[in-house]
Design a protein around this motif. Structure first.
Motif, PDB file in Angstrom:
ATOM      1  N   ASP A 212       0.856  -1.185   0.000  1.00 38.69           N
ATOM      2  CA  ASP A 212       0.000   0.000   0.000  1.00 38.69           C
ATOM      3  C   ASP A 212       0.900   1.247   0.000  1.00 38.69           C
ATOM      4  O   ASP A 212       2.092   1.151   0.287  1.00 38.69           O
ATOM      5  CB  ASP A 212      -0.825  -0.067   1.298  1.00 38.69           C
ATOM      6  CG  ASP A 212      -1.902   0.997   1.396  1.00 38.69           C
ATOM      7  OD1 ASP A 212      -2.100   1.742   0.425  1.00 38.69           O
ATOM      8  OD2 ASP A 212      -2.533   1.084   2.463  1.00 38.69           O
ATOM      9  N   TYR A 269      -5.952  -9.745   7.893  1.00 36.61           N
ATOM     10  CA  TYR A 269      -5.023  -8.851   7.210  1.00 36.61           C
ATOM     11  C   TYR A 269      -3.836  -8.622   8.122  1.00 36.61           C
ATOM     12  O   TYR A 269      -4.020  -8.117   9.233  1.00 36.61           O
ATOM     13  CB  TYR A 269      -5.765  -7.545   6.930  1.00 36.61           C
ATOM     14  CG  TYR A 269      -4.971  -6.352   6.437  1.00 36.61           C
ATOM     15  CD1 TYR A 269      -3.947  -5.782   7.190  1.00 36.61           C
ATOM     16  CD2 TYR A 269      -5.292  -5.736   5.243  1.00 36.61           C
ATOM     17  CE1 TYR A 269      -3.263  -4.666   6.747  1.00 36.61           C
ATOM     18  CE2 TYR A 269      -4.608  -4.611   4.787  1.00 36.61           C
ATOM     19  CZ  TYR A 269      -3.605  -4.088   5.550  1.00 36.61           C
ATOM     20  OH  TYR A 269      -2.925  -2.974   5.126  1.00 36.61           O
ATOM     21  N   ASN A 285      -5.855  -6.472  10.670  1.00 33.83           N
ATOM     22  CA  ASN A 285      -7.206  -6.019  10.361  1.00 33.83           C
ATOM     23  C   ASN A 285      -8.078  -7.254  10.191  1.00 33.83           C
ATOM     24  O   ASN A 285      -7.581  -8.334   9.858  1.00 33.83           O
ATOM     25  CB  ASN A 285      -7.233  -5.163   9.087  1.00 33.83           C
ATOM     26  CG  ASN A 285      -6.562  -3.814   9.296  1.00 33.83           C
ATOM     27  OD1 ASN A 285      -6.596  -3.266  10.399  1.00 33.83           O
ATOM     28  ND2 ASN A 285      -5.931  -3.291   8.269  1.00 33.83           N
ATOM     29  N   ARG A 287     -10.498  -7.754   8.048  1.00 33.49           N
ATOM     30  CA  ARG A 287     -11.214  -7.680   6.756  1.00 33.49           C
ATOM     31  C   ARG A 287     -10.183  -7.418   5.680  1.00 33.49           C
ATOM     32  O   ARG A 287      -9.008  -7.247   5.971  1.00 33.49           O
ATOM     33  CB  ARG A 287     -12.248  -6.544   6.821  1.00 33.49           C
ATOM     34  CG  ARG A 287     -11.805  -5.328   7.652  1.00 33.49           C
ATOM     35  CD  ARG A 287     -11.107  -4.296   6.877  1.00 33.49           C
ATOM     36  NE  ARG A 287     -10.388  -3.328   7.700  1.00 33.49           N
ATOM     37  CZ  ARG A 287      -9.440  -2.578   7.215  1.00 33.49           C
ATOM     38  NH1 ARG A 287      -9.073  -2.675   5.961  1.00 33.49           N
ATOM     39  NH2 ARG A 287      -8.802  -1.711   7.973  1.00 33.49           N
ATOM     40  N   GLY A 289      -8.065  -5.370   2.844  1.00 32.37           N
ATOM     41  CA  GLY A 289      -7.524  -4.012   2.837  1.00 32.37           C
ATOM     42  C   GLY A 289      -8.057  -3.212   1.656  1.00 32.37           C
ATOM     43  O   GLY A 289      -8.476  -3.764   0.649  1.00 32.37           O
ATOM     44  N   ASP A 290      -8.010  -1.910   1.813  1.00 32.28           N
ATOM     45  CA  ASP A 290      -8.409  -1.006   0.737  1.00 32.28           C
ATOM     46  C   ASP A 290      -7.295   0.023   0.615  1.00 32.28           C
ATOM     47  O   ASP A 290      -7.048   0.735   1.587  1.00 32.28           O
ATOM     48  CB  ASP A 290      -9.738  -0.344   1.125  1.00 32.28           C
ATOM     49  CG  ASP A 290     -10.393   0.362  -0.045  1.00 32.28           C
ATOM     50  OD1 ASP A 290      -9.677   0.686  -1.003  1.00 32.28           O
ATOM     51  OD2 ASP A 290     -11.608   0.598   0.020  1.00 32.28           O
ATOM     52  N   GLU A 292      -5.661  -2.529  -1.186  1.00 30.25           N
ATOM     53  CA  GLU A 292      -5.019  -3.797  -1.561  1.00 30.25           C
ATOM     54  C   GLU A 292      -5.979  -4.735  -2.321  1.00 30.25           C
ATOM     55  O   GLU A 292      -5.563  -5.451  -3.235  1.00 30.25           O
ATOM     56  CB  GLU A 292      -4.497  -4.523  -0.319  1.00 30.25           C
ATOM     57  CG  GLU A 292      -3.266  -3.876   0.312  1.00 30.25           C
ATOM     58  CD  GLU A 292      -3.624  -2.932   1.444  1.00 30.25           C
ATOM     59  OE1 GLU A 292      -4.721  -2.317   1.402  1.00 30.25           O
ATOM     60  OE2 GLU A 292      -2.818  -2.793   2.377  1.00 30.25           O
TER      61      GLU A 292
HETATM   62  N1  GLY Z   1      -4.840  -0.341   3.242  1.00 28.86           N
HETATM   63  C1  GLY Z   1      -4.921  -0.345   4.652  1.00 28.86           C
HETATM   64  C2  GLY Z   1      -6.201  -0.790   5.203  1.00 28.86           C
HETATM   65  O1  GLY Z   1      -7.086  -1.240   4.497  1.00 28.86           O
HETATM   66  O2  GLY Z   1      -6.368  -0.711   6.403  1.00 28.86           O
END
Ligand code: GLY
Ligand code: AMP
Length: 423
Positions: A212, A269, A285, A287, A289-290, A292
């Motif tokens: 990221d 994650y 995390n 869930r 990633g965003d 990713e």
């Molecule tokens: N890219 C980091 C997150 O989703 O927490």
């Protein structure tokens, strides 16, 4: 088969897009979704954290499977509610989601499972935290315990900054309840890597490694954001490192969670800092990633529905998860001013000019008559594909150039660690 995806960002668009490619031809719903998903799923006017309304819809429409994108409904217990009602859901229970929702809980489990991570100390009292940072080497990392939308981590390079971060969190409540307790952590100097894994609480299947880009500006400068771009597979995540992370991080944490009576089911994650070749966990995390997800899912060769069902039915050990040999690079296009204040409602141009070598995932968009307009800080995630990272990067930027909206900002160097900056 009817599937509901909960959430409205780029991650959820990528999930819906991938599910739509399944040969099982599912009927898709999204709550609340965004303008990019409209052609793939029915978007419902239900908020992602309105668990009662989501459950009512799922029962009424006889939805076969619910896939949860963001952390908030998980931390509120959506998986517990659904399982109680015998509804199939992909995502961890509230107790298991504490791995993300409480950084102190997460550190405690890591200590129990002997998982490599930065040294840290947790505090409930401000005076004790202030006295501790006065003695701590610099830089020092101050983290709010709870969910703070990615803003709860301060890397302090001076004692003054460290004290200010603690006072902001514990006395001025800038993160609300999330900052009542803080974690003071050793600073790790290395390169970050994301490894996500599917897990049914027993078996762990790691996904391809991604990287990221959290800072808003080129060359990793400026404020921290939710993520300005990503690429996959990241060369830093060699196969040896992936084996090591699976053995030393992913499997032990999953075993520890099961032993504690809160088995983790869904996507785990691991946010890692690789220091001289050794991976340390920065955070877990609960869930995907965003951003990713926008680079990892396009490379998944297997049917995502098959994998999710194997997780939900606790038979992931019988599922083969395969990947394409390609590379993906995602460039996030944001509203001007993000991560600070920004304006919504700007018309987005160029969306219809598709190419097979790139996909435009919507993050913050809504329909306004014939137009699609901006509705968030992160607006689009443009993913390019190729036989190398350089080619995928080129395809992503080629597509970015065809898109525009007033005030639009994006980084011009996504994947720079792998291929060098792009002019
Ligand atoms: N890219 C980091 C997150 O989703 O927490
Ligand atoms: P987190 O939410 O815990 O992943 O932290 C957000 C970001 O802060 C990470 O992606 C890192 O860039 C940075 N960070 C967190 N913890 C540390 C640490 N111990 N040392 C250095 N950087 C860190």
């Amino acid at each position: 088969m009817k599937i509901l995806v909960v959430g409205s960002g780029g991650r959820e668009h990528a999930i819906v897009w991938k599910l739509a490619q399944s040969p099982r031809k599912p009927q898709l719903f999204c709550a609340p979704g965004n303008a990019g998903m409209e052609s793939l799923a029915a978007c419902l006017p239900i908020k992602a954290d309105d668990i009662a309304a989501l459950k009512e819809f799922v029962i009424k429409e006889q939805i076969d499977l619910t896939v949860v994108g963001p952390e908030a409904p998980l931390a509120l217990g959506i998986a517990d509610e659904f399982r109680k009602a015998k509804l199939k859901i992909f995502g961890p229970t509230k107790n298991a989601a504490r791995l993300e929702a409480s950084k102190i809980f997460s550190k405690d489990v890591m200590a129990t499972a002997k998982i490599p991570t930065a040294r840290s100390q947790s505090f409930e009292k401000m005076d004790a935290a202030l006295a501790y940072v006065d003695q701590h080497e610099l830089p020092v990392v101050i983290k709010a315990d709870g969910l703070a939308q990615g803003k709860g981590v301060i890397i302090a390079t001076t004692r003054e900054q460290a004290r200010e971060a603690i006072i902001d969190s514990m006395e001025k409540s800038v993160f609300g309840h999330a900052g009542e307790r803080v974690l003071v952590e050793q600073f790790l100097d290395g390169e970050e890597l994301t490894i996500m894994a599917f897990t049914d609480g027993k078996t762990v299947v790691p996904m391809l490694p991604a990287q990221d880009h959290k800072r808003v500006g080129d060359g990793d400068t400026g404020l921290n954001t939710g993520g300005m771009g990503a690429y996959c597979p990241a060369p830093l995540g060699t196969s040896a490192l992936r084996v090591q992370v699976t053995r030393e991080v992913l499997q032990p944490i999953v075993v520890a969670m099961s032993r504690m009576g809160c088995p983790f089911q869904g996507v785990l994650y691991a946010g890692l800092m690789v220091v001289k070749g050794t991976p340390y966990v920065l955070e877990f995390n609960a869930r995907m990633g965003d951003p990713e997800t926008q680079v990892v899912l396009p490379l998944l060769k297997s049917d995502l529905i098959d994998v999710i069902e194997a997780v939900v039915e606790h038979r992931l050990d019988q599922c083969t998860v395969e990947w394409h040999d390609d590379y993906a690079v995602c460039v996030v296009m944001t509203s001007g001013g993000y991560p600070g204040a920004y304006e919504n409602g700007k018309v987005i141009r160029g969306l219809s000019e598709g190419t097979p070598s790139a996909t435009v995932f919507h993050a913050g968009t809504v329909r306004n008559g014939h137009d699609i307009v901006t509705a968030g800080g992160r607006v689009l995630g443009v993913t390019g594909y190729g036989k190398s990272i350089a080619e995928a990067q080129q395809e992503a930027y080629r597509r970015v150039k065809t898109l525009s909206f007033e005030g639009c900002h994006f980084r011009t160097d996504i994947a720079h660690r792998a291929v060098g900056p792009r002019a």
